[in-house]
Write an enzyme that holds these catalytic residues in place. Structure first.
Site, PDB file in Angstrom:
ATOM      1  N   GLY A  11       0.819  -1.206   0.000  1.00  0.00           N
ATOM      2  CA  GLY A  11       0.000   0.000   0.000  1.00  0.00           C
ATOM      3  C   GLY A  11       0.853   1.257   0.000  1.00  0.00           C
ATOM      4  O   GLY A  11       1.867   1.332   0.686  1.00  0.00           O
ATOM      5  N   VAL A  23      16.942   8.593  -1.313  1.00  0.00           N
ATOM      6  CA  VAL A  23      17.780   7.466  -1.749  1.00  0.00           C
ATOM      7  C   VAL A  23      18.559   7.850  -3.004  1.00  0.00           C
ATOM      8  O   VAL A  23      19.777   7.647  -3.094  1.00  0.00           O
ATOM      9  CB  VAL A  23      16.916   6.214  -2.019  1.00  0.00           C
ATOM     10  CG1 VAL A  23      17.740   5.137  -2.726  1.00  0.00           C
ATOM     11  CG2 VAL A  23      16.348   5.662  -0.710  1.00  0.00           C
ATOM     12  N   VAL A  24      17.851   8.414  -3.973  1.00  0.00           N
ATOM     13  CA  VAL A  24      18.488   8.757  -5.250  1.00  0.00           C
ATOM     14  C   VAL A  24      19.566   9.823  -5.064  1.00  0.00           C
ATOM     15  O   VAL A  24      20.701   9.675  -5.538  1.00  0.00           O
ATOM     16  CB  VAL A  24      17.423   9.237  -6.267  1.00  0.00           C
ATOM     17  CG1 VAL A  24      18.098   9.792  -7.524  1.00  0.00           C
ATOM     18  CG2 VAL A  24      16.485   8.088  -6.627  1.00  0.00           C
ATOM     19  N   ARG A  72       0.606  -5.340  -5.400  1.00  0.00           N
ATOM     20  CA  ARG A  72       0.708  -6.561  -4.617  1.00  0.00           C
ATOM     21  C   ARG A  72       1.309  -7.633  -5.519  1.00  0.00           C
ATOM     22  O   ARG A  72       1.064  -7.652  -6.720  1.00  0.00           O
ATOM     23  CB  ARG A  72      -0.668  -7.017  -4.132  1.00  0.00           C
ATOM     24  CG  ARG A  72      -1.464  -5.934  -3.398  1.00  0.00           C
ATOM     25  CD  ARG A  72      -0.923  -5.641  -2.035  1.00  0.00           C
ATOM     26  NE  ARG A  72      -1.748  -4.655  -1.323  1.00  0.00           N
ATOM     27  CZ  ARG A  72      -1.442  -4.152  -0.143  1.00  0.00           C
ATOM     28  NH1 ARG A  72      -0.326  -4.520   0.467  1.00  0.00           N
ATOM     29  NH2 ARG A  72      -2.226  -3.268   0.445  1.00  0.00           N
ATOM     30  N   GLY A 102       5.651  -1.781   3.797  1.00  0.00           N
ATOM     31  CA  GLY A 102       5.210  -2.299   5.085  1.00  0.00           C
ATOM     32  C   GLY A 102       5.640  -3.728   5.322  1.00  0.00           C
ATOM     33  O   GLY A 102       6.635  -4.199   4.769  1.00  0.00           O
ATOM     34  N   ASP A 103       4.846  -4.444   6.097  1.00  0.00           N
ATOM     35  CA  ASP A 103       5.193  -5.783   6.538  1.00  0.00           C
ATOM     36  C   ASP A 103       5.441  -6.742   5.375  1.00  0.00           C
ATOM     37  O   ASP A 103       6.441  -7.454   5.346  1.00  0.00           O
ATOM     38  CB  ASP A 103       4.076  -6.318   7.440  1.00  0.00           C
ATOM     39  CG  ASP A 103       4.384  -7.698   7.991  1.00  0.00           C
ATOM     40  OD1 ASP A 103       5.228  -7.790   8.903  1.00  0.00           O
ATOM     41  OD2 ASP A 103       3.798  -8.681   7.517  1.00  0.00           O
ATOM     42  N   THR A 125       4.384   2.900   5.680  1.00  0.00           N
ATOM     43  CA  THR A 125       3.003   2.442   5.801  1.00  0.00           C
ATOM     44  C   THR A 125       2.242   3.372   6.736  1.00  0.00           C
ATOM     45  O   THR A 125       2.775   3.793   7.762  1.00  0.00           O
ATOM     46  CB  THR A 125       2.922   0.998   6.341  1.00  0.00           C
ATOM     47  OG1 THR A 125       1.562   0.690   6.683  1.00  0.00           O
ATOM     48  CG2 THR A 125       3.798   0.806   7.569  1.00  0.00           C
ATOM     49  N   ASP A 127      -0.148   2.533   8.573  1.00  0.00           N
ATOM     50  CA  ASP A 127      -0.639   1.790   9.739  1.00  0.00           C
ATOM     51  C   ASP A 127       0.266   1.881  10.962  1.00  0.00           C
ATOM     52  O   ASP A 127      -0.148   1.543  12.066  1.00  0.00           O
ATOM     53  CB  ASP A 127      -0.833   0.310   9.384  1.00  0.00           C
ATOM     54  CG  ASP A 127      -1.990   0.101   8.412  1.00  0.00           C
ATOM     55  OD1 ASP A 127      -2.947   0.891   8.471  1.00  0.00           O
ATOM     56  OD2 ASP A 127      -1.926  -0.839   7.608  1.00  0.00           O
ATOM     57  N   ASP A 129       2.708   0.005  11.847  1.00  0.00           N
ATOM     58  CA  ASP A 129       2.743  -1.317  12.477  1.00  0.00           C
ATOM     59  C   ASP A 129       4.030  -2.097  12.223  1.00  0.00           C
ATOM     60  O   ASP A 129       4.043  -3.330  12.277  1.00  0.00           O
ATOM     61  CB  ASP A 129       1.544  -2.152  12.009  1.00  0.00           C
ATOM     62  CG  ASP A 129       1.541  -2.379  10.491  1.00  0.00           C
ATOM     63  OD1 ASP A 129       2.344  -1.732   9.780  1.00  0.00           O
ATOM     64  OD2 ASP A 129       0.718  -3.187  10.030  1.00  0.00           O
ATOM     65  N   ARG A 162     -26.357  14.416  16.838  1.00  0.00           N
ATOM     66  CA  ARG A 162     -26.329  12.988  16.526  1.00  0.00           C
ATOM     67  C   ARG A 162     -25.014  12.365  16.950  1.00  0.00           C
ATOM     68  O   ARG A 162     -24.011  13.048  17.155  1.00  0.00           O
ATOM     69  CB  ARG A 162     -26.506  12.764  15.026  1.00  0.00           C
ATOM     70  CG  ARG A 162     -27.922  12.929  14.514  1.00  0.00           C
ATOM     71  CD  ARG A 162     -28.065  12.266  13.159  1.00  0.00           C
ATOM     72  NE  ARG A 162     -29.415  12.428  12.651  1.00  0.00           N
ATOM     73  CZ  ARG A 162     -29.752  13.186  11.627  1.00  0.00           C
ATOM     74  NH1 ARG A 162     -28.823  13.886  11.005  1.00  0.00           N
ATOM     75  NH2 ARG A 162     -31.002  13.258  11.215  1.00  0.00           N
ATOM     76  N   MET A 169      -8.897   3.284   8.729  1.00  0.00           N
ATOM     77  CA  MET A 169      -8.066   2.135   8.367  1.00  0.00           C
ATOM     78  C   MET A 169      -7.339   1.589   9.592  1.00  0.00           C
ATOM     79  O   MET A 169      -7.111   2.302  10.569  1.00  0.00           O
ATOM     80  CB  MET A 169      -7.073   2.522   7.273  1.00  0.00           C
ATOM     81  CG  MET A 169      -7.695   2.622   5.901  1.00  0.00           C
ATOM     82  SD  MET A 169      -6.474   2.948   4.608  1.00  0.00           S
ATOM     83  CE  MET A 169      -7.456   2.570   3.153  1.00  0.00           C
ATOM     84  N   ARG A 171      -6.385  -2.631   9.804  1.00  0.00           N
ATOM     85  CA  ARG A 171      -6.883  -4.008   9.820  1.00  0.00           C
ATOM     86  C   ARG A 171      -6.359  -4.780  11.025  1.00  0.00           C
ATOM     87  O   ARG A 171      -7.102  -5.476  11.701  1.00  0.00           O
ATOM     88  CB  ARG A 171      -6.488  -4.721   8.517  1.00  0.00           C
ATOM     89  CG  ARG A 171      -7.106  -6.101   8.356  1.00  0.00           C
ATOM     90  CD  ARG A 171      -6.798  -6.706   6.997  1.00  0.00           C
ATOM     91  NE  ARG A 171      -5.374  -6.915   6.790  1.00  0.00           N
ATOM     92  CZ  ARG A 171      -4.621  -6.234   5.932  1.00  0.00           C
ATOM     93  NH1 ARG A 171      -5.168  -5.281   5.215  1.00  0.00           N
ATOM     94  NH2 ARG A 171      -3.339  -6.482   5.796  1.00  0.00           N
ATOM     95  N   GLU A 187     -15.364  10.212  21.825  1.00  0.00           N
ATOM     96  CA  GLU A 187     -15.914   9.690  23.073  1.00  0.00           C
ATOM     97  C   GLU A 187     -15.616   8.201  23.246  1.00  0.00           C
ATOM     98  O   GLU A 187     -15.501   7.701  24.363  1.00  0.00           O
ATOM     99  CB  GLU A 187     -17.431   9.922  23.124  1.00  0.00           C
ATOM    100  CG  GLU A 187     -17.839  11.345  23.475  1.00  0.00           C
ATOM    101  CD  GLU A 187     -17.542  12.354  22.377  1.00  0.00           C
ATOM    102  OE1 GLU A 187     -17.353  13.545  22.696  1.00  0.00           O
ATOM    103  OE2 GLU A 187     -17.482  11.953  21.187  1.00  0.00           O
ATOM    104  N   LYS A 214     -25.330  16.193  23.559  1.00  0.00           N
ATOM    105  CA  LYS A 214     -26.279  15.741  22.554  1.00  0.00           C
ATOM    106  C   LYS A 214     -25.627  15.134  21.312  1.00  0.00           C
ATOM    107  O   LYS A 214     -26.311  14.758  20.360  1.00  0.00           O
ATOM    108  CB  LYS A 214     -27.190  16.897  22.152  1.00  0.00           C
ATOM    109  CG  LYS A 214     -28.007  17.455  23.319  1.00  0.00           C
ATOM    110  CD  LYS A 214     -28.976  18.506  22.861  1.00  0.00           C
ATOM    111  CE  LYS A 214     -29.745  19.090  24.043  1.00  0.00           C
ATOM    112  NZ  LYS A 214     -30.527  18.076  24.779  1.00  0.00           N
ATOM    113  N   ARG A 252      -4.838   7.497   2.717  1.00  0.00           N
ATOM    114  CA  ARG A 252      -3.530   7.178   2.125  1.00  0.00           C
ATOM    115  C   ARG A 252      -2.971   8.298   1.268  1.00  0.00           C
ATOM    116  O   ARG A 252      -1.787   8.312   0.962  1.00  0.00           O
ATOM    117  CB  ARG A 252      -3.656   5.920   1.261  1.00  0.00           C
ATOM    118  CG  ARG A 252      -3.579   4.633   2.035  1.00  0.00           C
ATOM    119  CD  ARG A 252      -3.238   3.530   1.068  1.00  0.00           C
ATOM    120  NE  ARG A 252      -3.420   2.221   1.656  1.00  0.00           N
ATOM    121  CZ  ARG A 252      -3.558   1.121   0.959  1.00  0.00           C
ATOM    122  NH1 ARG A 252      -3.565   1.191  -0.365  1.00  0.00           N
ATOM    123  NH2 ARG A 252      -3.692  -0.037   1.545  1.00  0.00           N
TER     124      ARG A 252
END
Length: 319
Positions: A11, A23-24, A72, A102-103, A125, A127, A129, A162, A169, A171, A187, A214, A252
């Protein structure tokens, strides 16, 4: 080392472009040629490899996504497929590879390292993670995107009195939900790392109503359940009229924050230094604002741990 490659995988995350740029330019500063692999590991096995110059990475530091594109690549789990990728790298004279992702991207880099091709991983990433680093490239930008959305949704929640459920995101990791929920004054925050008690949530909302509140904001990480599913559960428990907002892939995108640009620049440059030093099979990160590097194989054996003290704090402040 005279030639290195760089690719982004999995991702996309804001800050990947600044990392590529670092890097470059760091490599060229040290008279090392850089080749971009377009399309992640899929591009690697298809030989979609092109030389990058200084101008190739001009005007990308402020852009989200990745100029090298991403994909992927489940077939990369096959050793024979990885060997084809290694042969494509060697055909271009590339001696080391920087992998930003990522992972799953790290697992690919680990596998290449085990097959004898030196790789250095950069944690990219939203996430947050990846073990071995306090923060990953893209997390800060995604977090600010979510907070901006929370602030705007709260205006409507207040106007219409309301309860709004916002699905974000995450997972397997609740970092986005937790940090955004705490910063946005939610909350209730639901994260994959902790079970939730619907009775407790209902009681918190009831107490809020008793003191005149409320409207409410509830943040749900996608790894817990969908916002729509939670809304049904809440309706059954409280009969509250709710609205659901799913932020999705907006999290993202966008121009990376200054924090992500600086982090990406530091990590990208350090990755090149490691390859120059002949250190493959490493991953770079940041801990207590200091650059670190560690064995990429060892990193994948560890588990990302959410700061549960923040989760406890969020509950204390949402009374």
């Amino acid at each position: 080392m005279k030639r290195i490659g760089v690719l982004t995988s999995g991702g996309d995350s804001p800050g990947m472009n600044p990392a590529i740029r670092a890097v470059v330019r760091k490599a060229i500063f040290h008279n090392i040629e850089v080749y971009g692999i377009y399309g992640g590991y899929t591009g690697l096995i298809n030989g979609n490899i092109k030389k990058l110059e200084l101008g190739s990475v001009g005007d990308i530091i402020h852009r989200g996504g990745t100029m090298l594109h991403s994909a992927r690549c489940p077939e990369f789990k096959n050793p024979e497929v990885r060997q084809k990728g290694i042969e494509n790298l060697k055909a271009h004279g590339i001696e080391g590879l920087v992998v930003i992702g990522g992972d799953g991207s790290y697992r690919g880099a680990k596998a290449l390292t085990e097959q004898g091709f030196p790789c250095v991983g950069i944690p990219g990433t939203i996430d947050n993670d990846i073990p071995g680093t306090d923060v990953t490239i893209g997390f800060d930008t995604a977090l600010n995107t979510v907070i901006e959305a929370i602030d705007k949704i709260r205006d409507t929640a207040t106007s219409h009195e309301r309860t709004f459920i916002i699905e974000v995101m995450g997972r397997d990791a609740g970092d986005i939900a937790l940090w955004a929920g705490l910063a946005g004054g939610a909350e209730t925050i639901l994260i994959p790392e902790e079970n939730y008690d619907m009775n407790e949530i209902a009681e918190r909302l009831r107490k809020g109503q008793e003191r005149g509140k409320k409207h409410s904001i509830i943040i749900v990480a996608e790894g817990v359940c969908s916002g729509t599913e939670f809304a049904k559960q809440l309706k059954e428990a409280t009969n509250l009229d709710t609205r659901v907002s799913v932020l999705g892939h907006i999290q993202r995108g966008g121009s990376p924050t200054a924090a992500d640009r600086v982090l990406a620049s530091r990590l990208g440059a350090r990755a090149v230094e490691l390859l120059i030093e002949g250190k493959g099979g490493r991953a770079v990160g940041i801990e207590n604002n200091r650059l670190v590097d560690y064995d990429i194989i060892e990193a994948l054996s560890k588990e990302h741990k959410l700061d549960l003290q923040l989760y406890k704090l969020s509950q204390e402040l949402s009374i």
